[in-house]
Design an enzyme around this catalytic site. Structure first.
Site, PDB file in Angstrom:
ATOM      1  N   HIS A   1       0.967  -1.143   0.068  1.00 26.69           N
ATOM      2  CA  HIS A   1      -0.040  -0.035   0.052  1.00 26.69           C
ATOM      3  C   HIS A   1       0.788   1.302  -0.097  1.00 26.69           C
ATOM      4  O   HIS A   1       0.531   2.145  -0.761  1.00 26.69           O
ATOM      5  CB  HIS A   1      -1.021  -0.208   1.054  1.00 26.69           C
TER       6      HIS A   1
ATOM      7  N   GLU B   1      -5.404   9.403  -0.060  1.00 23.60           N
ATOM      8  CA  GLU B   1      -5.984   8.091   0.044  1.00 23.60           C
ATOM      9  C   GLU B   1      -6.893   7.745  -0.976  1.00 23.60           C
ATOM     10  O   GLU B   1      -7.143   6.622  -1.547  1.00 23.60           O
ATOM     11  CB  GLU B   1      -6.551   7.723   1.265  1.00 23.60           C
TER      12      GLU B   1
ATOM     13  N   SER C   1      -4.057   0.944  -4.761  1.00 23.13           N
ATOM     14  CA  SER C   1      -3.424  -0.415  -4.070  1.00 23.13           C
ATOM     15  C   SER C   1      -4.451  -1.259  -3.839  1.00 23.13           C
ATOM     16  O   SER C   1      -4.230  -2.514  -3.379  1.00 23.13           O
ATOM     17  CB  SER C   1      -2.655   0.059  -2.883  1.00 23.13           C
TER      18      SER C   1
ATOM     19  N   HIS D   1       1.566   4.782  -2.811  1.00 19.62           N
ATOM     20  CA  HIS D   1       1.692   6.383  -2.453  1.00 19.62           C
ATOM     21  C   HIS D   1       2.837   7.026  -3.394  1.00 19.62           C
ATOM     22  O   HIS D   1       2.856   8.219  -3.653  1.00 19.62           O
ATOM     23  CB  HIS D   1       1.957   6.521  -0.906  1.00 19.62           C
TER      24      HIS D   1
END
Ligand code: PHE
Ligand code: FE
Length: 290
Positions: free
Chosen positions: A129, A175, A194, A134
């Site tokens: 993740h 997010e 993700s 990111h």
């Protein structure tokens, strides 16, 4: 990611800033395989779904060399592109520590990877993740500046007691953000790119609301940490997101102190609605996102 509720200092073996060595040579073949499986799944899914900035970042960092990436290697490229680096942490870190890293262009990433039997299930953000989700966006200069500004803004919000509002901005942009592009609606949020299931749900499912991003609207909207989102906010582009955050949040925070939260599935007269969601998924009880 950060979390409240830490009492003492960093766990044993971690530095005062909570970083640890990645220990890349200690990953097992099974752990590398988990990365490869997740990587292939998402790489196949994301063209036509993720925004160009994300896809370019994925290419630029060459995260497909096989196995879990070595941060030292990723950082060589990332540093050259935007001056950001990835640092390893044992798991969630306290808010002030998290913000300090961001304000200094360091992204704290979980060192561990999920188990093969938990490919779609995550209790805490792991290296897939954190790095796959990111880091590609951090190769974009505008997004890179946004994340650093967020770190500084986080320190300020902590001091003013408005972290609840600023955390919603992170959630609905970094997010779970969507972007309207010339090619159509695209994903830039790390929690979506993700996740195999949410990268479909966020764009295609008739259930969630999709609303044009509005700073104060976002700051008043609670979010779900346990399932697919019930509302996504859509930015017209990264520059417009950065521009919206350059203003002084002081007056906004003052208004937030008096404002009430908006129900998560609500649509208000002032909202610019892209999708009026059916909320069928949430009403049926949902089922952990993957
Ligand atoms: N402009 C914000 C403030 O005055 C700081 C900030 C920048 C917050 C970028 C989030 C993202 O507090
Ligand atoms: Fe995250």
């Amino acid at each position: 990611m950060s979390a409240d509720g830490f009492s003492g200092g960093p766990p044993e073996g971690a530095r005062p800033d909570w970083t640890i060595d990645q220990g890349w040579s200690a990953y097992t073949p099974d752990e590398h395989r988990v990365w490869d499986i997740l990587y292939e799944r998402q790489a196949a899914m994301l063209p036509g779904r993720a925004c160009d900035e994300f896809l370019h970042g994925m290419e630029a960092l060459n995260l497909r060399r096989g196995g879990i990436p070595d941060f030292a290697r990723v950082n060589e490229d990332l540093m050259k592109l935007t001056g950001w680096s990835v640092v390893a942490v044992p798991g969630l870190v306290p808010d002030d520590v998290f913000f300090d890293h961001l304000a200094n262009r360091r992204f704290p990433a979980g060192q561990f990877i999920r188990k093969p039997e938990e490919l779609d299930y995550l209790q805490e953000p792991d290296i897939f993740h954190d790095v796959f989700g990111h880091v590609p966006m951090l190769t974009d200069p505008t997004f890179a500046d946004y994340m650093q500004a967020y770190g500084k803004g986080g320190q300020r919000a902590l001091g003013l007691g408005r972290l609840k509002n600023l955390a919603r901005l992170y959630w609905y942009t970094v997010e779970f953000g969507l972007m309207q592009t010339a090619k159509g609606l695209r994903i830039y949020g790390a929690g979506i790119v993700s996740s195999r299931a949410e990268s479909i749900f966020a764009l295609d499912d008739p259930s969630p609301n999709r609303l044009v991003f509005d700073m104060e609207r976002v700051m008043r909207t609670p979010y779900r940490i346990d399932d697919f989102q019930q509302v996504y906010f859509v930015i017209p582009g990264l520059q417009s997101l950065l521009d919206a955050t350059l203003q002084d949040f002081g007056p906004i925070y003052a208004r937030m102190a008096a404002a009430h939260d908006i129900r998560i599935e609500a649509m208000l007269p002032r909202d610019q609605v892209l999708t009026a969601g059916t909320q069928a998924y949430a009403r049926a009880g949902g089922k952990a996102a993957g």
